[in-house]
Design a protein around this motif. Sequence first.
Motif, PDB file in Angstrom:
ATOM      1  N   THR A   1       4.351 -20.704 -15.630  1.00 25.64           N
ATOM      2  CA  THR A   1       5.381 -19.879 -15.916  1.00 25.64           C
ATOM      3  C   THR A   1       6.507 -20.182 -17.268  1.00 25.64           C
ATOM      4  OG1 THR A   1       6.999 -20.980 -14.631  1.00 25.64           O
ATOM      5  CG2 THR A   1       5.551 -19.255 -13.454  1.00 25.64           C
ATOM      6  N   THR A   2       6.856 -19.077 -17.614  1.00 23.16           N
ATOM      7  CA  THR A   2       7.793 -19.127 -18.905  1.00 23.16           C
ATOM      8  C   THR A   2       9.233 -19.486 -18.367  1.00 23.16           C
ATOM      9  OG1 THR A   2       8.513 -16.756 -19.095  1.00 23.16           O
ATOM     10  CG2 THR A   2       6.306 -17.696 -20.210  1.00 23.16           C
ATOM     11  N   ASN A   3      10.162 -19.749 -19.473  1.00 22.57           N
ATOM     12  CA  ASN A   3      11.543 -19.483 -19.277  1.00 22.57           C
ATOM     13  C   ASN A   3      11.748 -18.027 -18.933  1.00 22.57           C
ATOM     14  OD1 ASN A   3      10.908 -19.029 -21.943  1.00 22.57           O
ATOM     15  ND2 ASN A   3      12.787 -18.757 -22.636  1.00 22.57           N
ATOM     16  N   ALA A   4      13.199 -17.584 -18.714  1.00 21.82           N
ATOM     17  CA  ALA A   4      13.415 -16.029 -18.550  1.00 21.82           C
ATOM     18  C   ALA A   4      14.374 -15.678 -19.769  1.00 21.82           C
ATOM     19  CB  ALA A   4      14.029 -15.983 -17.135  1.00 21.82           C
ATOM     20  N   GLY A   5      14.702 -14.542 -19.519  1.00 22.80           N
ATOM     21  CA  GLY A   5      15.464 -13.751 -20.417  1.00 22.80           C
ATOM     22  C   GLY A   5      16.351 -12.807 -19.775  1.00 22.80           C
ATOM     23  N   ARG A   6      17.578 -12.438 -20.315  1.00 22.47           N
ATOM     24  CA  ARG A   6      18.455 -11.665 -19.956  1.00 22.47           C
ATOM     25  C   ARG A   6      18.681 -10.345 -20.954  1.00 22.47           C
ATOM     26  NH1 ARG A   6      24.199 -10.362 -20.086  1.00 22.47           N
ATOM     27  NH2 ARG A   6      24.992  -9.508 -18.220  1.00 22.47           N
ATOM     28  N   ALA A   7      18.630  -9.120 -20.784  1.00 24.22           N
ATOM     29  CA  ALA A   7      18.661  -8.024 -21.896  1.00 24.22           C
ATOM     30  C   ALA A   7      19.815  -7.287 -21.054  1.00 24.22           C
ATOM     31  CB  ALA A   7      17.350  -7.647 -21.969  1.00 24.22           C
ATOM     32  N   VAL A   8      20.594  -6.782 -22.079  1.00 20.09           N
ATOM     33  CA  VAL A   8      21.362  -5.750 -21.695  1.00 20.09           C
ATOM     34  C   VAL A   8      21.233  -4.545 -22.932  1.00 20.09           C
ATOM     35  CG1 VAL A   8      23.942  -4.919 -21.536  1.00 20.09           C
ATOM     36  CG2 VAL A   8      23.294  -7.327 -20.860  1.00 20.09           C
ATOM     37  N   ILE A   9      21.013  -3.337 -22.374  1.00 20.89           N
ATOM     38  CA  ILE A   9      20.625  -2.266 -23.412  1.00 20.89           C
ATOM     39  C   ILE A   9      21.927  -1.818 -24.102  1.00 20.89           C
ATOM     40  CG2 ILE A   9      19.760   0.187 -23.517  1.00 20.89           C
ATOM     41  CD1 ILE A   9      18.139  -0.497 -20.846  1.00 20.89           C
ATOM     42  N   GLY A  10      21.677  -1.557 -25.292  1.00 18.23           N
ATOM     43  CA  GLY A  10      22.681  -1.219 -26.356  1.00 18.23           C
ATOM     44  C   GLY A  10      22.177   0.133 -27.135  1.00 18.23           C
ATOM     45  N   TRP A  11      23.147   0.537 -28.155  1.00 18.23           N
ATOM     46  CA  TRP A  11      22.815   1.532 -28.680  1.00 18.23           C
ATOM     47  C   TRP A  11      21.944   1.439 -29.684  1.00 18.23           C
ATOM     48  CZ3 TRP A  11      24.984   5.725 -27.200  1.00 18.23           C
ATOM     49  CH2 TRP A  11      26.002   6.005 -26.352  1.00 18.23           C
TER      50      TRP A  11
ATOM     51  N   GLY B   1      15.949   4.075 -26.318  1.00 21.15           N
ATOM     52  CA  GLY B   1      14.808   4.563 -26.978  1.00 21.15           C
ATOM     53  C   GLY B   1      14.062   3.896 -27.822  1.00 21.15           C
ATOM     54  N   VAL B   2      14.139   2.672 -28.087  1.00 21.75           N
ATOM     55  CA  VAL B   2      13.407   1.858 -28.729  1.00 21.75           C
ATOM     56  C   VAL B   2      12.585   0.846 -27.996  1.00 21.75           C
ATOM     57  CG1 VAL B   2      13.103   0.284 -30.786  1.00 21.75           C
ATOM     58  CG2 VAL B   2      14.830   2.209 -30.814  1.00 21.75           C
ATOM     59  N   PRO B   3      11.255   0.692 -27.978  1.00 23.29           N
ATOM     60  CA  PRO B   3      10.552  -0.373 -27.067  1.00 23.29           C
ATOM     61  C   PRO B   3      11.252  -1.789 -27.657  1.00 23.29           C
ATOM     62  CG  PRO B   3       8.988   1.181 -27.990  1.00 23.29           C
ATOM     63  CD  PRO B   3      10.216   1.329 -28.657  1.00 23.29           C
TER      64      PRO B   3
ATOM     65  N   PRO C   1      14.228   4.028 -22.212  1.00 21.10           N
ATOM     66  CA  PRO C   1      14.490   5.635 -22.352  1.00 21.10           C
ATOM     67  C   PRO C   1      15.687   5.925 -23.323  1.00 21.10           C
ATOM     68  CG  PRO C   1      14.420   4.977 -20.225  1.00 21.10           C
ATOM     69  CD  PRO C   1      14.317   3.616 -20.902  1.00 21.10           C
ATOM     70  N   ALA C   2      15.742   6.702 -23.991  1.00 23.53           N
ATOM     71  CA  ALA C   2      16.707   7.346 -25.049  1.00 23.53           C
ATOM     72  C   ALA C   2      18.315   7.620 -24.304  1.00 23.53           C
ATOM     73  CB  ALA C   2      16.058   8.241 -25.971  1.00 23.53           C
ATOM     74  N   THR C   3      18.232   7.715 -23.171  1.00 25.65           N
ATOM     75  CA  THR C   3      19.563   8.362 -22.437  1.00 25.65           C
ATOM     76  C   THR C   3      20.575   7.298 -22.735  1.00 25.65           C
ATOM     77  OG1 THR C   3      20.404   9.115 -20.291  1.00 25.65           O
ATOM     78  CG2 THR C   3      18.837   7.041 -20.309  1.00 25.65           C
ATOM     79  N   THR C   4      21.753   7.937 -23.135  1.00 18.72           N
ATOM     80  CA  THR C   4      23.075   7.195 -23.515  1.00 18.72           C
ATOM     81  C   THR C   4      23.632   6.517 -22.056  1.00 18.72           C
ATOM     82  OG1 THR C   4      24.493   9.133 -23.140  1.00 18.72           O
ATOM     83  CG2 THR C   4      23.581   8.729 -25.497  1.00 18.72           C
ATOM     84  N   GLN C   5      23.298   7.042 -20.699  1.00 14.63           N
ATOM     85  CA  GLN C   5      23.737   6.702 -19.643  1.00 14.63           C
ATOM     86  C   GLN C   5      23.504   5.108 -19.544  1.00 14.63           C
ATOM     87  OE1 GLN C   5      22.428   9.406 -19.787  1.00 14.63           O
ATOM     88  NE2 GLN C   5      23.912  11.056 -19.239  1.00 14.63           N
TER      89      GLN C   5
END
Length: 143
Positions: A133-143, A30-32, A103-107
């Motif tokens: 090119t840049t380095n890269a990043g890994r994101a895991v969506i949290g609450w 739910g947050v950019p 998205p704000a969905t909890t799933q």
Amino acid sequence: PGTWSEFGVGCGAPGFAAPTLHSTVLPARGVPFVVTVDNLPNSPLNVAIGILGFSNQLSLGRVLPADLGVFGLPGCLQYIDPSSWSALVPNLGGHAMFAVPLPATTQLVEIGVTFYLQAVVLVPGVNAFGGLTTNAGRAVIGW
């Protein structure tokens, strides 16, 4: 909470530092999610293209990281599969910021959605492709 980690290295060229991708926030539903690209040559022509994908293993049958020298970017590596989303972001004094809408969905949190980011910086004349090119990043969506 979500997680963010950076991996790999960006590629520079004679007279140009390697651009770097980083974030000071964690990805939350739910947050950019805001990511910054630094070390852009200070010219409005040097824009960044932020790229999002869902794999850091394969891209179009190529094992990642993949050498981009065959595309005119010598010494540059592709760390992610650019299969999902991209955004052209302006250079503001050597920095570019882009926001990934989440998205704000909890799933998304319940299943642990993971995505990857990398950027290409357009630098006309720096090599045959005209980019770095840049380095890269890994994101895991949290609450």
